[in-house]
Design a protein around this motif. Structure first.
Motif, PDB file in Angstrom:
ATOM      1  N   PRO A   1       0.838  -1.202   0.000  1.00  0.00           N
ATOM      2  CA  PRO A   1       0.000   0.000   0.000  1.00  0.00           C
ATOM      3  C   PRO A   1       0.876   1.257   0.000  1.00  0.00           C
ATOM      4  N   VAL A   2       0.420   2.263  -0.710  1.00  0.00           N
ATOM      5  CA  VAL A   2       1.177   3.510  -0.857  1.00  0.00           C
ATOM      6  C   VAL A   2       0.423   4.615  -0.133  1.00  0.00           C
ATOM      7  N   VAL A   3       1.087   5.282   0.801  1.00  0.00           N
ATOM      8  CA  VAL A   3       0.528   6.409   1.549  1.00  0.00           C
ATOM      9  C   VAL A   3       1.242   7.676   1.091  1.00  0.00           C
ATOM     10  N   THR A   4       0.463   8.632   0.658  1.00  0.00           N
ATOM     11  CA  THR A   4       1.008   9.908   0.193  1.00  0.00           C
ATOM     12  C   THR A   4       0.451  11.025   1.068  1.00  0.00           C
ATOM     13  N   ALA A   5       1.316  11.890   1.555  1.00  0.00           N
ATOM     14  CA  ALA A   5       0.909  13.018   2.407  1.00  0.00           C
ATOM     15  C   ALA A   5       1.565  14.291   1.892  1.00  0.00           C
TER      16      ALA A   5
ATOM     17  N   VAL B   1      -3.900  13.588   2.593  1.00  0.00           N
ATOM     18  CA  VAL B   1      -3.400  12.232   2.848  1.00  0.00           C
ATOM     19  C   VAL B   1      -4.159  11.273   1.935  1.00  0.00           C
ATOM     20  N   THR B   2      -3.412  10.467   1.178  1.00  0.00           N
ATOM     21  CA  THR B   2      -4.011   9.526   0.234  1.00  0.00           C
ATOM     22  C   THR B   2      -3.446   8.124   0.486  1.00  0.00           C
ATOM     23  N   LEU B   3      -4.333   7.130   0.507  1.00  0.00           N
ATOM     24  CA  LEU B   3      -3.954   5.731   0.639  1.00  0.00           C
ATOM     25  C   LEU B   3      -4.355   5.015  -0.650  1.00  0.00           C
TER      26      LEU B   3
ATOM     27  N   GLN C   1      -3.900   1.416  -3.188  1.00  0.00           N
ATOM     28  CA  GLN C   1      -3.526   0.004  -3.211  1.00  0.00           C
ATOM     29  C   GLN C   1      -3.860  -0.589  -4.577  1.00  0.00           C
TER      30      GLN C   1
ATOM     31  N   SER D   1      -7.974   4.061  -4.293  1.00  0.00           N
ATOM     32  CA  SER D   1      -7.376   5.079  -3.422  1.00  0.00           C
ATOM     33  C   SER D   1      -8.449   5.722  -2.569  1.00  0.00           C
TER      34      SER D   1
ATOM     35  N   PHE E   1      -8.761   9.198   0.141  1.00  0.00           N
ATOM     36  CA  PHE E   1      -8.024  10.396   0.525  1.00  0.00           C
ATOM     37  C   PHE E   1      -8.855  11.225   1.500  1.00  0.00           C
TER      38      PHE E   1
ATOM     39  N   GLN F   1      -8.513  15.353   3.121  1.00  0.00           N
ATOM     40  CA  GLN F   1      -7.745  16.582   2.978  1.00  0.00           C
ATOM     41  C   GLN F   1      -8.455  17.740   3.678  1.00  0.00           C
TER      42      GLN F   1
END
Length: 359
Positions: free
Chosen positions: A97-101, A125-127, A129, A311, A313, A315
């Motif tokens: 899983p990729v977490v982007t902040a 913040v986005t998760l 997969q 995904s 998210f 925000q």
């Protein structure tokens, strides 16, 4: 002195175990069973350190050869390698899983025409997969199961080859022993006859040419005895190398053994051929290899399906506005040579399937 057939009877249990059909790929064993199989293969490979002393009969030769053969040990250790591949093939998710902040500071430039406003901190913040939708996991497991079945057949082939080589060398040693004893007896008799002929030639009882013939025959038989001893030493060396031993070996047994019973009269040609093909482990190994390559083609065709990414998210946008949402992204499929469509890999795998059919 013909080739003995007792090896067939002594190795019947071994060949029956080797000829047992491998488990089909559809009945997938669990991970723990794979681990247990790998541990069993490792324990069998450690059997090489066990002593093989004492007089060696046919059963002892089989046991020692199967426990010390490096080729068989490598084939069994490959099962442990496939156990690791099975763990990798059983993974549910294709990636982590990729977490982007992200964080941003929002404020007006000095001298802007808008009314002055307090600075606002925006964050997002986005998760995400990636998921597989074309059954890639099942195809990977099927391929590994086929590889395991093929490797089991390769182990059986290795066992057959090791057993056949060891038994052949064992009976060569027995035959060489008999030949040395026989030529030694003949050489002793020929030497005695040559001595008697020489003594009679000194008397007017035998022509000198006959004594010379007897002496030359004794020399020829002595050379045959030396040749028999050389073949015996070579057979001993071959057997020792197959058993992983050094020095002269003490073998027990005899070539004077009863032949096995002939085939029953009611056994047809088709039944005899079917039975022979079951015992030919390389035939079953080739068939399993074809299944492995066919499973590889199926896996490559499933891997060409693009994997979507889900995904979620959250925000803080605008002026302290809370936003929650989700998304779905799907890669676009492009045919070769524009994109990675697995076309080359599939073509190569299909050619390998044809090669396996030829085998």
């Amino acid at each position: 002195m013909g080739k003995p057939y007792a090896a067939l009877r002594l190795s019947a249990a071994l060949l029956a175990a080797i000829a047992a059909p491998a488990r089909p790929a559809s009945s997938s064993p669990g991970q723990h069973e794979w681990v247990r199989a790998a541990e069993a293969a490792s324990q069998q490979s450690e059997a090489q350190h066990r002593p093989c002393g004492g007089p060696l009969d046919a059963e002892a030769v089989l046991r020692c050869a199967l426990s010390r053969s490096p080729e068989l040990r490598l084939a069994r250790q490959e099962l442990a390698v496939l156990a690791g591949k099975r763990i990798s093939a059983g993974i549910w998710l294709p990636g982590y899983p990729v977490v982007t902040a992200s964080v941003a500071d929002r404020r007006l430039f000095p001298g802007a025409l808008q009314e002055p406003q307090a600075p606002v901190t925006n964050w997002n913040v986005t998760l995400a997969q990636e998921i597989e939708i074309a059954g890639q996991r099942g195809a990977r497991l099927t391929e590994v199961e086929a590889e395991r079945a093929a490797q089991l057949r390769r182990v059986g082939v290795a066992e057959q080859e090791v057993a056949a080589g060891a038994l052949s060398a064992y009976y060569e040693v027995l035959a060489a022993d008999e030949e040395v004893r026989l030529t030694s007896d003949i050489a002793r008799i020929a030497e005695a006859l040559a001595t008697v002929s020489t003594a009679r030639a000194k008397e007017p009882l035998l022509a000198p040419v006959d004594a010379d013939v007897a002496r030359s025959e004794a020399v020829r038989i002595a050379l045959g005895r030396f040749e028999a001893e050389r073949r015996h030493a070579a057979a001993q060396a071959v057997l020792a190398s197959l058993l992983g031993l050094s020095g002269p070996l003490a073998v027990a047994g005899s070539l004077d053994q009863a032949l096995p019973a002939p085939l029953p009269a009611e056994l047809s040609i088709e039944q005899a051929v079917s039975s022979a093909l079951v015992l030919r482990g390389e035939v079953a190994a080739a068939e399993q290899e074809r299944k492995v390559r066919s499973a590889r083609v199926n896996l490559l065709r499933r891997l060409r399906v693009p994997n979507p990414t889900l995904s979620l998210f959250a925000q803080n946008d605008g002026f302290n506005e809370r936003v929650l949402g989700g998304g779905l992204s799907v890669p676009l499929f492009l045919p070769a040579p524009l994109g990675p469509s697995q076309a080359g890999e599939i073509g190569s795998a299909l050619a390998q399937v044809e090669q396996a059919d030829t085998t």
